[in-house]
Motif scaffolding. Structure first.
Motif, PDB file in Angstrom:
ATOM      1  N   GLN A 182       0.606  -1.157   0.081  1.00 45.45           N
ATOM      2  CA  GLN A 182      -0.139   0.321  -0.399  1.00 45.45           C
ATOM      3  C   GLN A 182       0.603   0.714   0.089  1.00 45.45           C
ATOM      4  N   GLU A 183       1.526   1.231   0.917  1.00 46.34           N
ATOM      5  CA  GLU A 183       3.057   2.327   1.051  1.00 46.34           C
ATOM      6  C   GLU A 183       3.626   2.562  -0.336  1.00 46.34           C
ATOM      7  N   LEU A 184       3.546   1.514  -0.999  1.00 44.60           N
ATOM      8  CA  LEU A 184       4.672   1.563  -2.485  1.00 44.60           C
ATOM      9  C   LEU A 184       3.451   2.179  -3.276  1.00 44.60           C
ATOM     10  N   PHE A 185       2.328   1.858  -3.882  1.00 42.05           N
ATOM     11  CA  PHE A 185       1.090   2.320  -4.053  1.00 42.05           C
ATOM     12  C   PHE A 185       0.317   3.884  -3.855  1.00 42.05           C
ATOM     13  N   SER A 186       0.857   4.641  -3.099  1.00 43.19           N
ATOM     14  CA  SER A 186       1.049   5.764  -2.337  1.00 43.19           C
ATOM     15  C   SER A 186       1.768   6.734  -2.086  1.00 43.19           C
TER      16      SER A 186
END
Length: 81
Positions: free
Chosen positions: A25-29
């Protein structure tokens, strides 16, 4: 080796640098994602699983870090002398 140098240069230039595990999720944001390698140096990731990372182009922090890295290489090789 390249990652270690990038971290060292970031610290020397007062750039906030934190190494930690990152969730999907951190990668996608993320606004910016980079990869480092000896042959490719510092590579901005602009797309992740068909989704744009940040604005979909190399970001301003990558540009700054890449500039610092390239200057270091020139100075190390004696090109700037």
């Amino acid at each position: 080796i390249t990652r270690d140098l990038v971290v060292e240069l970031a610290i020397q230039h007062n750039m906030n640098c934190i190494e930690s595990k990152v969730t999907e999720q951190e990668l996608f944001s993320a606004k910016e994602i980079w990869l480092t390698s000896s042959t490719q140096e510092i590579v901005p990731v602009t797309k992740l699983n068909d989704h744009s990372v940040g604005s979909g182009v190399a970001g301003p922090i990558w540009h700054k870090m890449n500039s610092i890295y390239q200057k270091f290489k020139r100075e190390f090789s004696g090109e700037d002398l």
